[in-house]
Each structure stands twice: as C-alpha cells, then as structure tokens.
Design a protein around this motif. Structure first.
Motif, PDB file in Angstrom:
ATOM      1  N   GLY A 198      31.390  53.197  71.880  1.00 29.80           N
ATOM      2  CA  GLY A 198      31.932  52.366  70.811  1.00 29.80           C
ATOM      3  C   GLY A 198      30.956  51.270  70.434  1.00 29.80           C
ATOM      4  N   PHE A 213      29.176  50.520  62.899  1.00 35.50           N
ATOM      5  CA  PHE A 213      29.845  51.760  62.522  1.00 35.50           C
ATOM      6  C   PHE A 213      30.014  52.756  63.680  1.00 35.50           C
ATOM      7  N   SER A 214      29.698  52.358  64.889  1.00 34.70           N
ATOM      8  CA  SER A 214      29.826  53.278  66.017  1.00 34.70           C
ATOM      9  C   SER A 214      31.260  53.778  66.155  1.00 34.70           C
ATOM     10  N   SER A 215      31.415  55.101  66.204  1.00 35.97           N
ATOM     11  CA  SER A 215      32.747  55.709  66.277  1.00 35.97           C
ATOM     12  C   SER A 215      33.242  55.894  67.705  1.00 35.97           C
ATOM     13  N   LEU A 217      32.471  58.456  69.396  1.00 32.48           N
ATOM     14  CA  LEU A 217      32.598  59.901  69.610  1.00 32.48           C
ATOM     15  C   LEU A 217      31.606  60.427  70.644  1.00 32.48           C
ATOM     16  N   LYS A 239      36.413  51.970  71.537  1.00 35.51           N
ATOM     17  CA  LYS A 239      37.098  53.014  70.770  1.00 35.51           C
ATOM     18  C   LYS A 239      37.242  54.273  71.613  1.00 35.51           C
ATOM     19  N   PRO A 241      38.291  57.887  70.475  1.00 33.56           N
ATOM     20  CA  PRO A 241      38.719  58.794  69.407  1.00 33.56           C
ATOM     21  C   PRO A 241      39.236  60.143  69.888  1.00 33.56           C
ATOM     22  N   SER A 367      30.488  63.519  56.142  1.00 33.90           N
ATOM     23  CA  SER A 367      31.878  63.686  56.562  1.00 33.90           C
ATOM     24  C   SER A 367      31.977  64.380  57.913  1.00 33.90           C
ATOM     25  N   LYS A 369      30.897  64.072  61.108  1.00 29.53           N
ATOM     26  CA  LYS A 369      30.269  63.168  62.062  1.00 29.53           C
ATOM     27  C   LYS A 369      30.258  63.743  63.472  1.00 29.53           C
ATOM     28  N   ASP A 370      30.759  64.959  63.619  1.00 32.38           N
ATOM     29  CA  ASP A 370      30.807  65.567  64.947  1.00 32.38           C
ATOM     30  C   ASP A 370      29.475  66.217  65.309  1.00 32.38           C
TER      31      ASP A 370
END
Length: 462
Positions: A198, A213-215, A217, A239, A241, A367, A369-370
């Motif tokens: 995160g 912007f770190s998700s 993931l 985070k 997710p 879109s 981002k995986d």
C-alpha cells in the motif's frame, strides 16, 4: 496453478455439503483433477449428479463402487492410490470420530484408511457442542498426531439456530489451504516473511492527507504466493484489495510512522527472515495541523511545508533479516539504464540483497492494473527481466528468483564455493547478459539445470 494435481474430496453428512460444489468448481478453474467420495448421509444433501457434473468424474459411494477395473476403476483402493492430496470437507462429527479410530465400515472410510503418505486436510462442520465434546476433541488430537491438518470451522449462526464455532470454513479458505499443501517448497516452508504494501497516508490536517496511487495489489499477491509456498507471512499495509488466508497475519497502518512502529515490532519478534519492502512510503511529510485548514485562511493558495521523511528501509539494520527492496521509476523521467542505477543504489546504500525494479509506463496505469513487468536484481550481479505477467505470477517469479539465488550462492567450503561460482559464471555467460529475459525454460527448470551442472562439477573435483 494446480494443473496435473489430483485432489480427492471426501464429503460426509452435513448441511454444509452443498458448499463443496463451489470448492470443486474453484479447484477445477485452477486446472486440478477432482474425484469425490461421498458417504450415504452426504447424498441426502447433494445428489451424485451434482458432484459428477462439476468434477467431470464418476462419484464413488457405497452404491457406485465397482471392481470390474481393479487398477483405474471406481473403487476405494484405486481412488486412494490416485490422490495427491485428500480433503475431508465437510467432516461430520460421526466421520471425524470414526476416522480417528480407523473404523472402515463404508466406502468413504475404507478409502480414507487406504490413503498413502500425502497431505490430508480436514474441515470439520457440525454443531459446536458436538465438535467440542471430549470424544471429538480427542479424535482431532489423534488425527493431528497422524499428520492431518485442520481447517478450523468458523464462528457464526449454525443451521440448528445455535451460534458457535461449527460452520464450515469459507470456500476461499479451503482452496487457499489446498494450494498451500500442494505448492509449498522445502526452501520457503516455515520461513518468516514480512511484507509491507500500500501507500503511506500523511495527514495535512484532520480532514486532508497526502498519499500516492499504490493499490496494495502487488504486496497482497506477494503475500498469497509466499503463503502458498509455505512461508509464515505477515502483511503490513494501508490497503488490502484481496481476500487473504487466515494464516496470513495482517496489520493495517496508515502513516509512515505507523508503518515503522509496526515493522519494528514485527521484526523484533522474529530471529531471522525476509523483509519485502513493497510499500510506497512518502519521501516527504507535512506537519499536520489540528482541525481543518480553512479556505478563508488561505484564499488564493495553500503552501505546505514538507520535511524529508525517515528512510524506513535504510533504518532497518537487524542481523539475519534479508531485505528485498522495491523501486519504481517512470520511463518519462528515467531511462532503463538510469533506473537500474537507482535500483542498485538500494543495495549499496540501504543494504538490500535483492531489488525488484518496476519501470512504469502508460500500461502501468491502464484499466488492467493486475499486470506488471519487473527487473529482478541481486547482489550477485544477476539481473532477470520478466515478461509482462499477472501480479500473482510476478510474485512467484520473485520467490523463485530468490530461492534460486540463495541455493546457488549459499555459503559452502571455500573450494566448493569457488567451483560453484565458476560453473554459475559460465552458465550466465551462455544465458546472456546484463538483463536476462525469460527463456523457454521455466525458472524451475533452469534452476534444476544449474543445480545438476554444479553437482556434476563438484563430483568431478579431484
């Protein structure tokens, strides 16, 4: 992920039997081969057709057992020989106690007794008073002594109306445990791993903050991959997710100060292990103001004073903690050469043994981002550039890279060590390069190839 793995599922009489249909479906999506053995009581809840339709194989039960083909047929011996892992879910109190004492009065139990030395997972499901009865607790103790692993039931409202710890574990948790049992390696098994993920959240005032912007993931997928490989994983992040196994210890933090405090506490609790510093920690932090900064106080603009933040990764100097740094650079501000130099600085200045370099481009913010691509570096001057893969696949690549490096460069008696390094150097020359793209051989195959050549070289040493 489970392609070619044979999963034998034992279903006994419980209202939770219907949930196993979702487990079968999830495992089939991972390319696992499934066979099902059901007790007579289980078939009162779910029909044979349901099991057969989802598993794509014939169901074994008291009614269906057939000895016309003794080798590959529908019988308890062939089913037991076929299995790479046995999953008992749901396991009723009746079947639990019979299994512990070796009773084999039906096909379900006869198959269980005939199992070879393979991983065996049991997921009890019954009224909590039945599972907590002295007989059941003793049976669980016996089965654990035989090597069975327990997937703990959940605490919730039960079918009988009571609330207690007797509900079947979630589908995700059962699938996670199957993957861990089948995918764990001798290298990563029981190793302590701490992961940060995160982005830090730094308060401007009590309403606003500075973040990134770190998700989270990549860190979460890394936690999953290392858990599947058998590590004891702790994830510290702002985070989360993904749905994660209960076996992953989770600590939620926000500010960089909280990251450091939790990280220090966690590392102090382990004697040795690996730190994967994937979190995006703010380089600069504001001095937070109490309350809310009002527009009337700064009608035209707002000036923020930011101070250089503590470098958490650099501050960690505990012995026996191998540090894995993560570096993100953008192609618009850094060439690949400059990014590599920046990544190498983590080794020189912050004591990282490994660095995962993420060279961001416009695809990184699409879109999807995986997906990701990384350059993996080690202090042994080896660099591997991965293909663009899913973040879970990238996580396995990172784990394999480290395992490979630790294997090839582990400390040995000096003569053997020098010879091993010489063999590895020759191999690297053939493989090409400063930055090595993935070859047709998988990392695992490449590791085995190198290990064999090192072994041959050592055995031929006079």
């Amino acid at each position: 992920m489970l392609k070619g793995k044979n999963v034998l599922i034992f279903v006994s009489g419980s209202i939770a039997a219907y949930k196993i249909l979702d487990v079968i479906s999830a495992l089939r999506k991972e390319k696992a081969n499934i066979k099902v053995v059901a007790s007579k009581a289980a078939l009162r809840f779910v029909t044979p057709l349901s099991f057969e339709a989802l598993s794509n194989t014939k169901l074994l039960s008291d009614e269906s057992e057939d000895w016309s083909d003794k080798i590959n047929g529908l019988n308890h011996i062939s089913f037991a020989k076929w299995a790479n892992i046995a999953l008992f879910a749901p396991l009723s109190a009746n079947s639990l106690n019979k299994l512990a004492y070796g009773i084999a009065d039906n096909v379900y139990l006869s198959t269980a007794i005939a199992l070879r030395t393979i991983p065996k997972l049991i997921a009890p499901s019954a009224n909590n008073f039945m599972l907590e009865a002295p007989q059941s607790l003793n049976s669980l103790k016996i089965l654990k002594s035989y090597g069975y692993e327990v997937i703990e039931p959940e605490l919730k409202m039960l079918a009988c109306g009571d609330e207690g710890k007797g509900a079947l574990a979630s589908v995700d948790e059962i699938v996670f445990r199957v993957k861990r049992s089948l995918l764990q390696t001798s290298f990563w098994k029981d190793k302590e791993v701490v992961i940060t993920g995160g982005g830090s959240i730094e308060k401007i005032d009590d309403i606003r903050c500075i973040s990134n912007f770190s998700s989270g993931l990549q860190a979460s997928y890394l936690a999953l991959a290392l858990y599947f490989l058998g590590a004891k994983v702790t994830l510290i992040s702002s985070k989360f997710p993904l749905s994660l196994p209960t076996g992953v210890k989770i600590h939620e933090v926000a500010s960089s100060k909280e990251y450091k405090e939790r990280l220090d506490m966690t590392l102090d609790s382990i004697s040795q292990g690996y730190l994967f510093m994937a979190a995006a920690i703010s380089d600069y932090v504001p001095k937070a103001k109490l309350g809310k900064i009002k527009k009337t106080d700064s009608p035209n603009s707002l000036d923020l004073k930011l101070d250089l933040n503590t470098d958490i990764l650099k501050s960690i100097t505990k012995a026996n903690i191998i540090k894995v740094g993560f570096k993100a650079e953008h192609e618009n501000s850094s060439s690949e050469k400059d990014a590599l130099q920046s990544a190498l600085s983590l080794m020189k200045e912050k004591g990282c043994k490994y660095v995962c370099l993420n060279l961001l481009d416009e695809k990184s913010f699409s879109s999807n981002k995986d997906n990701n691509q990384m350059i993996l570096l080690s202090t042994n001057k080896r660099q591997v550039k991965t293909d663009r893969l899913s973040k879970l696949e990238i996580s396995f690549e990172i784990a394999r890279f480290i395992e490979e490096e630790e294997f090839l460069y582990s400390k040995k008696p000096s003569a053997e060590s020098n010879l091993a390094h010489k063999v590895e150097s020759n191999l690297e020359t053939k493989l090409d390069s400063k930055t090595e793209s993935k070859t047709k051989l998988s990392n695992k195959a490449r590791l085995e190839q190198k290990a064999m050549q090192v072994k041959r070289a050592l055995s031929s040493k006079p």
